[in-house]
Structure formats: structure tokens, C-alpha cells
Design a protein around this motif. Sequence first.
Motif, PDB file in Angstrom:
ATOM      1  N   ARG A  99     -13.911  -0.561  -3.479  1.00  0.00           N
ATOM      2  CA  ARG A  99     -13.964  -1.138  -2.133  1.00  0.00           C
ATOM      3  C   ARG A  99     -12.563  -1.488  -1.634  1.00  0.00           C
ATOM      4  O   ARG A  99     -12.209  -1.201  -0.492  1.00  0.00           O
ATOM      5  N   GLU A 108      -9.692  -0.222  -2.666  1.00  0.00           N
ATOM      6  CA  GLU A 108      -8.926   1.005  -2.446  1.00  0.00           C
ATOM      7  C   GLU A 108      -9.327   1.668  -1.136  1.00  0.00           C
ATOM      8  O   GLU A 108      -8.484   2.204  -0.418  1.00  0.00           O
ATOM      9  N   ALA A 109     -10.618   1.624  -0.796  1.00  0.00           N
ATOM     10  CA  ALA A 109     -11.096   2.210   0.462  1.00  0.00           C
ATOM     11  C   ALA A 109     -10.523   1.463   1.665  1.00  0.00           C
ATOM     12  O   ALA A 109     -10.311   2.054   2.730  1.00  0.00           O
ATOM     13  N   GLU A 110     -10.261   0.166   1.493  1.00  0.00           N
ATOM     14  CA  GLU A 110      -9.684  -0.636   2.573  1.00  0.00           C
ATOM     15  C   GLU A 110      -8.166  -0.572   2.586  1.00  0.00           C
ATOM     16  O   GLU A 110      -7.519  -1.193   3.423  1.00  0.00           O
TER      17      GLU A 110
END
Length: 179
Positions: A80, A82-84
Motif C-alpha cells: 500500500r 509503495e503504491a502511494e
Amino acid sequence: DTSKKVKSVIRRRQADGAWLCAAPYGYILNKQKQFEIVPTEAEIVREIFRLYLDGWGYKKIANHLTDTGVPTPRMSEQLRKEAEGEESRRTAKNDWAIVTVQGILDNDFYIGTLRQGKYTRAKINGKDVKRDELEHIVIEHHHQAIIDYRTFATVRALREQREKEKSDNTIRLDPNMGY
């Protein structure tokens, strides 16, 4: 004096229902500081409860989750972030731990209850000491539940029954028998 003030602020925030830690697996804390359910993780939490009710043990559940490639709670958090675009300094293991499964099954957060103040610390650098359950700060119906109360209560009763059976089945050695 500063320590007393910090403890006082923390206790007041807990009593007001403010969450002070990372959100438990299955939830995220949104910008309004409210808990939102993560649908994919919530389904894993439901599966853990279902499997336990079907007679599976902690180790079998943990191995099943690992074998089917379900990301661990720490991995999910890392993905999560890393996705942000955030950097995560914590390392995440691929294997589900037995204690993680136990922790999920034991956590009444999943029925919408906010329970804080479970531990206290006598000294600044001392060890955490478990507080009596009557001293916990408990707010029921605080957030949306993933598990219904009946399922949670059934799992808790089953866990207690299994623990009792396990302790009854242990061999007690008599020191007077001269083994």
C-alpha cells in the motif's frame, strides 16, 4: 513531569476514541482519522474465522495462507505504501506466522470494538505490563465490523474449549513415580 503530561494526553486521546497506532489488518486509517475496511483483506479475515470454525488449527491456517500466496499484514502495508509512493523501511516476511492468525482471531476490533490501554509501562524504558481487562478503555460500535458478534463469540468459545482440551491432555509427571 513531562512523562506524566505525555501519559495524560495519551490517556485522554484514548478515552476520546482517537487511535494512536497503525490500523489492524483489514483496515486503513483515512485522512479523516476514521477506519475504512480494505475489502480484499477483510475477506481474508473472514476466511481465517471460517477456517477456524471448520476445525482448522492456527498452523494449518497460516500454512494455507502462505501456500495460496496471500500477502501477510506487513506485506499488505508495504504494498500500500509503495503504491502511494512512500518508502517503507520495515521488512516483510512472506510466511504467515501462527501468532498473526491467533492475534486476528483474538482481536475484538473486528466486531467494531475499539479497545485501548491494554498495556502500561511503569518506567520510561521499562517493559510493558498487561493491565487488567477492567482497566482497558473500551468503545463498542466504534467502527464498521468485519466479523459479526456471533461468529466472534463462537470462535472465542471454541478457542477456550480447545485450550482446555489441550491442557487436559498434557502428561503430568509425578515426581514420586521415579521415572
